[in-house]
Scaffold this motif. Structure first.
Motif, mmCIF file in Angstrom:
data_model
loop_
_atom_site.group_PDB
_atom_site.id
_atom_site.type_symbol
_atom_site.label_atom_id
_atom_site.label_comp_id
_atom_site.label_asym_id
_atom_site.label_seq_id
_atom_site.Cartn_x
_atom_site.Cartn_y
_atom_site.Cartn_z
ATOM 1 N N PHE A 16 16.341 16.563 11.976
ATOM 2 C CA PHE A 16 14.926 16.758 11.706
ATOM 3 C C PHE A 16 14.771 17.036 10.218
ATOM 4 N N LEU A 17 13.675 16.550 9.654
ATOM 5 C CA LEU A 17 13.422 16.743 8.225
ATOM 6 C C LEU A 17 12.156 17.555 7.996
ATOM 7 N N GLY A 18 12.180 18.334 6.936
ATOM 8 C CA GLY A 18 11.009 19.076 6.508
ATOM 9 C C GLY A 18 10.965 19.078 4.998
ATOM 10 N N ALA A 19 9.785 19.326 4.435
ATOM 11 C CA ALA A 19 9.631 19.288 2.981
ATOM 12 C C ALA A 19 8.842 20.490 2.489
ATOM 13 N N ILE A 20 9.240 21.009 1.335
ATOM 14 C CA ILE A 20 8.476 22.027 0.625
ATOM 15 C C ILE A 20 8.120 21.456 -0.742
ATOM 16 N N PHE A 21 6.859 21.239 -0.983
ATOM 17 C CA PHE A 21 6.387 20.855 -2.310
ATOM 18 C C PHE A 21 6.108 22.148 -3.073
ATOM 19 N N THR A 22 6.525 22.210 -4.322
ATOM 20 C CA THR A 22 6.318 23.437 -5.089
ATOM 21 C C THR A 22 6.019 23.149 -6.557
ATOM 22 N N THR A 23 5.317 24.084 -7.172
ATOM 23 C CA THR A 23 5.049 23.986 -8.611
ATOM 24 C C THR A 23 6.240 24.466 -9.432
ATOM 25 N N ALA A 24 7.225 25.057 -8.776
ATOM 26 C CA ALA A 24 8.419 25.535 -9.487
ATOM 27 C C ALA A 24 9.252 24.354 -9.980
ATOM 28 N N GLU A 25 9.812 24.493 -11.155
ATOM 29 C CA GLU A 25 10.705 23.474 -11.714
ATOM 30 C C GLU A 25 12.134 23.787 -11.273
ATOM 31 N N GLU A 70 -4.220 3.671 6.305
ATOM 32 C CA GLU A 70 -5.252 4.527 5.733
ATOM 33 C C GLU A 70 -4.703 5.510 4.712
ATOM 34 N N ARG A 71 -3.450 5.912 4.864
ATOM 35 C CA ARG A 71 -2.866 6.919 3.979
ATOM 36 C C ARG A 71 -1.710 6.372 3.140
ATOM 37 N N ALA A 72 -1.685 5.067 2.999
ATOM 38 C CA ALA A 72 -0.568 4.425 2.289
ATOM 39 C C ALA A 72 -0.443 4.920 0.854
ATOM 40 N N ALA A 73 -1.565 5.149 0.190
ATOM 41 C CA ALA A 73 -1.512 5.574 -1.219
ATOM 42 C C ALA A 73 -0.805 6.911 -1.366
ATOM 43 N N TRP A 74 -1.019 7.819 -0.428
ATOM 44 C CA TRP A 74 -0.371 9.130 -0.486
ATOM 45 C C TRP A 74 1.098 9.036 -0.089
ATOM 46 N N ARG A 75 1.348 8.255 0.974
ATOM 47 C CA ARG A 75 2.727 8.167 1.468
ATOM 48 C C ARG A 75 3.650 7.543 0.425
ATOM 49 N N GLY A 76 3.114 6.627 -0.353
ATOM 50 C CA GLY A 76 3.929 5.972 -1.355
ATOM 51 C C GLY A 76 4.036 6.722 -2.662
ATOM 52 N N ASN A 77 3.240 7.775 -2.813
ATOM 53 C CA ASN A 77 3.220 8.507 -4.080
ATOM 54 C C ASN A 77 3.014 9.993 -3.825
ATOM 55 N N PRO A 78 4.088 10.765 -3.680
ATOM 56 C CA PRO A 78 3.947 12.199 -3.409
ATOM 57 C C PRO A 78 3.102 12.931 -4.450
ATOM 58 N N ALA A 79 3.132 12.459 -5.676
ATOM 59 C CA ALA A 79 2.347 13.116 -6.723
ATOM 60 C C ALA A 79 0.860 13.017 -6.438
ATOM 61 N N ALA A 80 0.441 11.960 -5.763
ATOM 62 C CA ALA A 80 -0.968 11.809 -5.418
ATOM 63 C C ALA A 80 -1.372 12.761 -4.306
ATOM 64 N N LEU A 81 -0.421 13.091 -3.457
ATOM 65 C CA LEU A 81 -0.709 14.017 -2.364
ATOM 66 C C LEU A 81 -0.995 15.415 -2.894
ATOM 67 N N PRO A 94 1.032 12.525 5.261
ATOM 68 C CA PRO A 94 1.570 11.280 4.708
ATOM 69 C C PRO A 94 2.652 11.521 3.665
ATOM 70 N N VAL A 95 3.786 12.024 4.143
ATOM 71 C CA VAL A 95 4.940 12.305 3.294
ATOM 72 C C VAL A 95 6.080 11.379 3.714
ATOM 73 N N ALA A 96 6.667 10.675 2.773
ATOM 74 C CA ALA A 96 7.782 9.769 3.065
ATOM 75 C C ALA A 96 9.072 10.572 3.135
ATOM 76 N N GLU A 97 9.261 11.270 4.248
ATOM 77 C CA GLU A 97 10.380 12.212 4.345
ATOM 78 C C GLU A 97 11.743 11.567 4.160
ATOM 79 N N LYS A 98 11.948 10.396 4.758
ATOM 80 C CA LYS A 98 13.283 9.782 4.692
ATOM 81 C C LYS A 98 13.644 9.314 3.275
ATOM 82 N N PRO A 99 12.763 8.592 2.595
ATOM 83 C CA PRO A 99 13.089 8.254 1.204
ATOM 84 C C PRO A 99 13.249 9.476 0.311
ATOM 85 N N LEU A 100 12.443 10.503 0.538
ATOM 86 C CA LEU A 100 12.559 11.720 -0.267
ATOM 87 C C LEU A 100 13.888 12.425 0.014
#
Length: 346
Positions: A168-177, A52-63, A137-143
Motif C-alpha cells: 500500500f502507498l501513501g504520500a505526505i506533501f510538505t513545505t519542508a525541504e 477530469e483530474r488529469a492536470a493534477w495527477r500529472g503535476n503534483p505541483a499543481a495540486l 489525484p496523486v500519481a502514487e506509483k510514479p512518485l
C-alpha cells in the motif's frame, strides 16, 4: 536536513511503514504524456475522474503549489497463503487480498497523519503538510518510483526488490525541504509472468494496461452489465484480481504483513457463492462494514457473484441464480439469467 531525513525514516518505520523515500514535486515529468496516451486510447473505461483530474495527477505541483518535498511511504500487505488457490474451488468466491481485511485507507491515513504531525514538530514552526491515500489525484506509483521505493513493473503496479509487489502507498506533501532520494531503476528484465497469466489479456504491451479488460476494473469500477465475452474469463473472482501480483518472482523477498488488520477475515478467505448471492442491501452493509468492498454496493457485488456462479459449472447453484432473475437491479437480473442459462447447459 540530512539528519531530519534519517530521523524521518526511523519514525516511519516505528509507525509501521516498510519503506520511506523522498522526491520533489517535479520528479515525474513523464507522467502527463503517459496519462494522456492512456486516456486517448480510452483505456480508462468509465473512470471519468481520471480525465477530469488529469492536470493534477500529472503535476503534483499543481495540486499544491506550496509543496517542496513529497514523502512516499509503503506498507506491506503480503498474504500468508496462496491467493490463487481458490481458483480450484469454483463454488467459492475470490476476493482480492487487499480487501479481505480492514480498509487500508483508514489504517494508512492514520499512520500518515501521525507521521505528518511528527514532521511538523521536528521541522519547525511554519511547516505545512497534506496527506493522501488513494483518494486524491496523486500519481502514487510514479512518485514512489521517483522516491526510490520501487519501480512500476510490466503489470503497471509498483514492485520492489525488498518488498515484492504487495504494498500500500501513501504520500505526505510538505513545505519542508528534504533531500530527495535517487529514483529506482526497473528490474523486470525479460520476465513476462504477470503479462502471460492475465485471464483477460488486459496488457496491450509491457508496462501498459487497458483497464477495460482488467478484472479489477470490471468487478469494482465498471457499472452495469459486463460484456458477455468477458464474463467467462472472470472465473470466480468476485472483487478484484491478484493474478498478475501473485506470480511476480520478486515476491520471494516479500515481507508478510505486520499489520494484523490486513490479515484476511475468516468469512472472506473462501466465501460460498451461494451465501453471498443471497445478500440484501442491509446484510451486505453489515458483512462489509469497515471493508473497501462496501464502496461498490450490494448490486454490483451480487452481479459479480452471479457471474462466478455462472462460471462454476455447478448445476446445484442454478436455483440460486434463477431466484435473482427478477431482481430490481437490471444488471443483477441480467447476470442471474446469464448464469442460469450457462448452468442449464453445463
Amino acid at each position: 536536513m540530512d539528519a531530519l531525513k534519517e530521523r524521518l525514516r526511523m519514525q516511519a518505520r516505528a509507525e509501521g511503514f516498510d519503506a520511506c523515500g523522498v522526491c520533489r514535486p517535479d520528479a515525474i515529468p513523464q507522467v502527463p504524456a503517459r496519462l494522456a496516451a492512456f486516456l486517448d486510447a480510452g483505456w480508462h473505461g468509465q473512470m471519468r475522474w481520471l480525465e477530469e483530474r488529469a492536470a493534477w495527477r500529472g503535476n503534483p505541483a499543481a495540486l499544491w503549489p506550496a509543496a517542496r518535498s513529497i514523502i512516499m511511504l509503503a506498507e506491506s500487505y503480503t498474504p500468508d497463503e496462496d491467493p490463487l488457490a481458490l481458483l480450484d474451488h469454483p463454488d467459492r468466491g475470490i476476493v482480492s487480498v487487499y480487501a479481505r481485511g480492514r480498509d487500508y485507507h483508514d489504517v494508512v491515513k492514520k499512520r500518515l497523519k501521525r507521521l505528518a504531525g511528527w514532521l511538523i514538530a521536528e521541522a519547525g514552526e511554519g511547516t505545512e503538510v497534506k496527506v493522501f491515500v488513494d483518494t486524491a489525484p496523486v500519481a502514487e506509483k510514479p512518485l514512489a518510483e521517483a522516491a526510490g521505493i520501487g519501480w512500476q513493473g510490466k503489470h503497471t503496479n509498483l514492485l520492489s526488490r525488498d518488498l515484492g509487489n504487495w504494498v500500500f502507498l501513501g504520500a505526505i506533501f510538505t513545505t519542508a525541504e528534504i533531500p530527495p532520494d535517487a529514483p529506482a531503476s526497473e528490474h523486470c528484465g525479460s520476465c513476462r509472468a504477470c503479462l502471460d497469466v492475465c485471464p483477460t489479456d488486459a496488457f496491450p504491451a509491457p508496462f501498459q494496461l487497458d483497464a477495460r479488460r482488467c478484472i479489477s476494473y470490471l468487478t469494482i469500477e465498471h457499472a452495469g452489465p459486463v460484456d458477455e465475452e468477458l464474463r467467462p474469463l472472470l472465473g470466480n473472482r468476485i472483487y478484484g484480481c491478484d493474478d498478475c501480483l501473485a506470480v511476480c518472482p520478486w515476491n520471494k523477498f516479500a515481507r508478510t504483513a505486520r499489520e494484523a488488520r490486513y490479515h484476511a477475515r475468516a468469512e472472506l478467505r473462501a466465501p460460498r457463492l451461494a451465501d453471498l448471492a443471497q445478500l440484501d442491501d442491509a446484510a451486505f452493509r453489515a458483512l462489509f462494514s469497515g471493508s473497501p468492498i462496501k464502496r461498490i454496493g450490494r448490486n454490483r457485488f451480487v452481479r459479480n457473484v452471479l457471474y462466478a456462479i455462472g462460471n462454476s459449472g455447478d448445476a446445484a447453484l442454478r436455483p440460486v441464480a434463477q431466484g435473482l432473475a427478477e431482481d430490481p437491479d437490471p444488471a443483477v437480473a441480467d447476470a442471474a439469467r446469464w448464469a442460469a442459462a450457462r448452468l442449464a447447459a453445463a
